[in-house]
Every structure is written in C-alpha cells, then in structure tokens.
Motif scaffolding. Structure first.
Motif, PDB file in Angstrom:
ATOM      1  N   MET A  55       0.814  -1.202   0.000  1.00 22.55           N
ATOM      2  CA  MET A  55       0.000   0.000   0.000  1.00 22.55           C
ATOM      3  C   MET A  55       0.858   1.268   0.000  1.00 22.55           C
ATOM      4  O   MET A  55       0.337   2.345  -0.147  1.00 22.55           O
ATOM      5  CB  MET A  55      -0.921   0.002   1.205  1.00 22.55           C
ATOM      6  N   PHE A  56       2.159   1.123   0.199  1.00 25.00           N
ATOM      7  CA  PHE A  56       3.034   2.295   0.217  1.00 25.00           C
ATOM      8  C   PHE A  56       3.950   2.359  -1.006  1.00 25.00           C
ATOM      9  O   PHE A  56       4.930   3.083  -1.005  1.00 25.00           O
ATOM     10  CB  PHE A  56       3.882   2.300   1.492  1.00 25.00           C
ATOM     11  N   ASP A  57       3.623   1.600  -2.040  1.00 25.84           N
ATOM     12  CA  ASP A  57       4.444   1.570  -3.245  1.00 25.84           C
ATOM     13  C   ASP A  57       4.256   2.865  -4.033  1.00 25.84           C
ATOM     14  O   ASP A  57       3.165   3.159  -4.524  1.00 25.84           O
ATOM     15  CB  ASP A  57       4.059   0.367  -4.100  1.00 25.84           C
ATOM     16  N   LYS A  58       5.325   3.633  -4.158  1.00 21.97           N
ATOM     17  CA  LYS A  58       5.246   4.925  -4.858  1.00 21.97           C
ATOM     18  C   LYS A  58       4.995   4.755  -6.359  1.00 21.97           C
ATOM     19  O   LYS A  58       4.540   5.674  -7.013  1.00 21.97           O
ATOM     20  CB  LYS A  58       6.525   5.719  -4.622  1.00 21.97           C
ATOM     21  N   ASN A  59       5.273   3.561  -6.889  1.00 24.63           N
ATOM     22  CA  ASN A  59       5.021   3.322  -8.309  1.00 24.63           C
ATOM     23  C   ASN A  59       3.539   3.061  -8.584  1.00 24.63           C
ATOM     24  O   ASN A  59       3.085   3.199  -9.714  1.00 24.63           O
ATOM     25  CB  ASN A  59       5.841   2.125  -8.801  1.00 24.63           C
ATOM     26  N   GLU A  60       2.777   2.663  -7.576  1.00 20.16           N
ATOM     27  CA  GLU A  60       1.364   2.336  -7.746  1.00 20.16           C
ATOM     28  C   GLU A  60       0.421   3.437  -7.269  1.00 20.16           C
ATOM     29  O   GLU A  60      -0.687   3.554  -7.759  1.00 20.16           O
ATOM     30  CB  GLU A  60       1.021   1.041  -7.006  1.00 20.16           C
ATOM     31  N   TRP A  61       0.826   4.204  -6.278  1.00 19.90           N
ATOM     32  CA  TRP A  61      -0.054   5.198  -5.649  1.00 19.90           C
ATOM     33  C   TRP A  61       0.530   6.593  -5.807  1.00 19.90           C
ATOM     34  O   TRP A  61       1.722   6.797  -5.652  1.00 19.90           O
ATOM     35  CB  TRP A  61      -0.230   4.884  -4.159  1.00 19.90           C
ATOM     36  N   GLU A  62      -0.339   7.560  -6.084  1.00 19.09           N
ATOM     37  CA  GLU A  62       0.104   8.949  -6.235  1.00 19.09           C
ATOM     38  C   GLU A  62       0.644   9.494  -4.915  1.00 19.09           C
ATOM     39  O   GLU A  62       1.679  10.138  -4.877  1.00 19.09           O
ATOM     40  CB  GLU A  62      -1.070   9.820  -6.704  1.00 19.09           C
ATOM     41  N   PRO A  97       1.285   7.742  -1.489  1.00 16.51           N
ATOM     42  CA  PRO A  97       1.215   6.506  -0.708  1.00 16.51           C
ATOM     43  C   PRO A  97       1.158   6.693   0.800  1.00 16.51           C
ATOM     44  O   PRO A  97       0.707   5.800   1.501  1.00 16.51           O
ATOM     45  CB  PRO A  97       2.486   5.757  -1.119  1.00 16.51           C
ATOM     46  N   HIS A  98       1.575   7.822   1.321  1.00 11.57           N
ATOM     47  CA  HIS A  98       1.627   7.999   2.775  1.00 11.57           C
ATOM     48  C   HIS A  98       0.499   8.866   3.321  1.00 11.57           C
ATOM     49  O   HIS A  98       0.519   9.252   4.483  1.00 11.57           O
ATOM     50  CB  HIS A  98       2.985   8.567   3.197  1.00 11.57           C
ATOM     51  N   THR A  99      -0.491   9.181   2.489  1.00 14.34           N
ATOM     52  CA  THR A  99      -1.641   9.952   2.961  1.00 14.34           C
ATOM     53  C   THR A  99      -2.928   9.249   2.521  1.00 14.34           C
ATOM     54  O   THR A  99      -2.951   8.546   1.511  1.00 14.34           O
ATOM     55  CB  THR A  99      -1.648  11.389   2.391  1.00 14.34           C
ATOM     56  N   PHE A 100      -3.983   9.456   3.298  1.00 14.69           N
ATOM     57  CA  PHE A 100      -5.279   8.879   2.949  1.00 14.69           C
ATOM     58  C   PHE A 100      -5.832   9.632   1.756  1.00 14.69           C
ATOM     59  O   PHE A 100      -5.994  10.841   1.788  1.00 14.69           O
ATOM     60  CB  PHE A 100      -6.236   8.975   4.131  1.00 14.69           C
ATOM     61  N   ASN A 101      -6.089   8.920   0.680  1.00 15.63           N
ATOM     62  CA  ASN A 101      -6.586   9.539  -0.539  1.00 15.63           C
ATOM     63  C   ASN A 101      -7.615   8.605  -1.173  1.00 15.63           C
ATOM     64  O   ASN A 101      -7.265   7.663  -1.876  1.00 15.63           O
ATOM     65  CB  ASN A 101      -5.424   9.789  -1.506  1.00 15.63           C
ATOM     66  N   PRO A 102      -8.924   8.849  -0.933  1.00 18.52           N
ATOM     67  CA  PRO A 102      -9.950   7.989  -1.529  1.00 18.52           C
ATOM     68  C   PRO A 102      -9.897   7.969  -3.053  1.00 18.52           C
ATOM     69  O   PRO A 102     -10.378   7.033  -3.677  1.00 18.52           O
ATOM     70  CB  PRO A 102     -11.263   8.602  -1.047  1.00 18.52           C
ATOM     71  N   GLY A 103      -9.278   8.973  -3.646  1.00 18.80           N
ATOM     72  CA  GLY A 103      -9.162   9.013  -5.101  1.00 18.80           C
ATOM     73  C   GLY A 103      -8.370   7.858  -5.678  1.00 18.80           C
ATOM     74  O   GLY A 103      -8.483   7.549  -6.860  1.00 18.80           O
ATOM     75  N   HIS A 104      -7.563   7.195  -4.838  1.00 19.48           N
ATOM     76  CA  HIS A 104      -6.819   6.027  -5.307  1.00 19.48           C
ATOM     77  C   HIS A 104      -7.754   4.921  -5.788  1.00 19.48           C
ATOM     78  O   HIS A 104      -7.366   4.101  -6.599  1.00 19.48           O
ATOM     79  CB  HIS A 104      -5.949   5.450  -4.181  1.00 19.48           C
ATOM     80  N   PHE A 105      -8.966   4.889  -5.251  1.00 24.51           N
ATOM     81  CA  PHE A 105      -9.884   3.799  -5.545  1.00 24.51           C
ATOM     82  C   PHE A 105     -11.084   4.246  -6.384  1.00 24.51           C
ATOM     83  O   PHE A 105     -12.041   3.514  -6.525  1.00 24.51           O
ATOM     84  CB  PHE A 105     -10.387   3.176  -4.239  1.00 24.51           C
ATOM     85  N   SER A 153      -6.235  11.832  16.617  1.00 22.63           N
ATOM     86  CA  SER A 153      -5.065  11.921  15.752  1.00 22.63           C
ATOM     87  C   SER A 153      -5.218  10.906  14.628  1.00 22.63           C
ATOM     88  O   SER A 153      -5.682   9.790  14.850  1.00 22.63           O
ATOM     89  CB  SER A 153      -3.801  11.628  16.557  1.00 22.63           C
ATOM     90  N   LEU A 154      -4.795  11.273  13.442  1.00 23.40           N
ATOM     91  CA  LEU A 154      -4.821  10.342  12.317  1.00 23.40           C
ATOM     92  C   LEU A 154      -3.507   9.576  12.182  1.00 23.40           C
ATOM     93  O   LEU A 154      -3.322   8.794  11.264  1.00 23.40           O
ATOM     94  CB  LEU A 154      -5.119  11.085  11.014  1.00 23.40           C
ATOM     95  N   LYS A 155      -2.585   9.802  13.120  1.00 23.66           N
ATOM     96  CA  LYS A 155      -1.304   9.107  13.097  1.00 23.66           C
ATOM     97  C   LYS A 155      -1.521   7.638  13.478  1.00 23.66           C
ATOM     98  O   LYS A 155      -2.113   7.340  14.504  1.00 23.66           O
ATOM     99  CB  LYS A 155      -0.344   9.769  14.086  1.00 23.66           C
ATOM    100  N   PRO A 156      -1.035   6.700  12.655  1.00 30.12           N
ATOM    101  CA  PRO A 156      -1.269   5.284  12.968  1.00 30.12           C
ATOM    102  C   PRO A 156      -0.361   4.780  14.081  1.00 30.12           C
ATOM    103  O   PRO A 156       0.721   5.308  14.315  1.00 30.12           O
ATOM    104  CB  PRO A 156      -0.951   4.573  11.651  1.00 30.12           C
ATOM    105  N   LYS A 157      -0.823   3.748  14.752  1.00 27.77           N
ATOM    106  CA  LYS A 157      -0.035   3.069  15.780  1.00 27.77           C
ATOM    107  C   LYS A 157       0.670   1.917  15.070  1.00 27.77           C
ATOM    108  O   LYS A 157       0.023   1.065  14.471  1.00 27.77           O
ATOM    109  CB  LYS A 157      -0.956   2.555  16.884  1.00 27.77           C
ATOM    110  N   MET A 158       1.981   1.896  15.134  1.00 31.08           N
ATOM    111  CA  MET A 158       2.751   0.874  14.435  1.00 31.08           C
ATOM    112  C   MET A 158       2.866  -0.383  15.288  1.00 31.08           C
ATOM    113  O   MET A 158       3.011  -0.315  16.502  1.00 31.08           O
ATOM    114  CB  MET A 158       4.146   1.398  14.094  1.00 31.08           C
ATOM    115  N   GLY A 159       2.787  -1.506  14.671  1.00 29.90           N
ATOM    116  CA  GLY A 159       2.925  -2.799  15.319  1.00 29.90           C
ATOM    117  C   GLY A 159       3.112  -3.837  14.240  1.00 29.90           C
ATOM    118  O   GLY A 159       3.724  -3.561  13.210  1.00 29.90           O
ATOM    119  N   LEU A 160       2.564  -5.015  14.433  1.00 27.49           N
ATOM    120  CA  LEU A 160       2.608  -6.026  13.388  1.00 27.49           C
ATOM    121  C   LEU A 160       1.865  -5.506  12.156  1.00 27.49           C
ATOM    122  O   LEU A 160       2.270  -5.741  11.024  1.00 27.49           O
ATOM    123  CB  LEU A 160       1.971  -7.324  13.882  1.00 27.49           C
ATOM    124  N   THR A 161       0.768  -4.778  12.416  1.00 24.77           N
ATOM    125  CA  THR A 161       0.046  -4.083  11.356  1.00 24.77           C
ATOM    126  C   THR A 161      -0.145  -2.640  11.790  1.00 24.77           C
ATOM    127  O   THR A 161       0.103  -2.298  12.941  1.00 24.77           O
ATOM    128  CB  THR A 161      -1.347  -4.707  11.111  1.00 24.77           C
TER     129      THR A 161
END
Length: 93
Positions: free
Chosen positions: A1-8, A10-18, A72-80
């Motif tokens: 989901m963070f591939d810069k070649n696939e997403w305009e 990748p590090h922000t929420f963008n419903p336009g991707h879909f 906060s929209l900052k994600p909590k990092m873990g296994l996911t």
C-alpha cells in the motif's frame, strides 16, 4: 500500500486512489484476494448483514467524540498499522 510506483500519494489517505470517474474501481493489486479460488462465497451475505447492522445502529444512536477530546490520524505501528486508541460516545436518539 506504500508503493510509490502504484499510488500517487502513498503515505496519505486519498480515496481518489480507488475512484475512477466517481465510481469505485478495483485495482489489479487487489485481484488475488477478490477473485477466483480465493473469493469469499459468503461476501454478499456478509455485506448485507453488515449494512443492516450498521444501519440499525445509526438509526438508534448519534455517535460523537466525548467532550474535550481530540483525535489523531497518526497510525499506531505494530505487526500491522492501526489507529491510535480512542473513545466515542453513542447517544440514544
């Protein structure tokens, strides 16, 4: 989901991707999990039940933040990646 070649963006929420012309568009990135032998036979029924369940909740309650809280929209990092813990109030209508 963070591939810069696939997403305009990748590090922000963008419903336009879909979206394509304002309609949901399945990208080939997701096909292995939604077609063929990996398709869920009960997906249509599960979607219907989820729709009915959440519709009933939204008819009976108003959901809002507790007074004096911020989110906060900052994600909590873990296994996911997951959202930070938060509280919400369900106020009967």
């Amino acid at each position: 989901m963070f591939d810069k070649n696939e997403w305009e963006t990748p590090h922000t929420f963008n419903p336009g991707h879909f979206l394509k012309d304002g309609q949901f568009h399945k990208k080939e990135l997701f096909i292995p999990f939604s077609m063929g032998k990996r398709a869920c036979l009960g997906e249509v029924m599960a979607r219907s039940e989820l729709f009915l369940f959440f519709t009933a909740l939204l008819q009976k309650f108003t959901f809002q933040r507790p007074p004096g809280t911020t989110y906060s929209l900052k994600p909590k990092m873990g296994l996911t990646m997951a959202p930070e813990p938060y509280k919400i109030c369900a106020v009967p209508r």
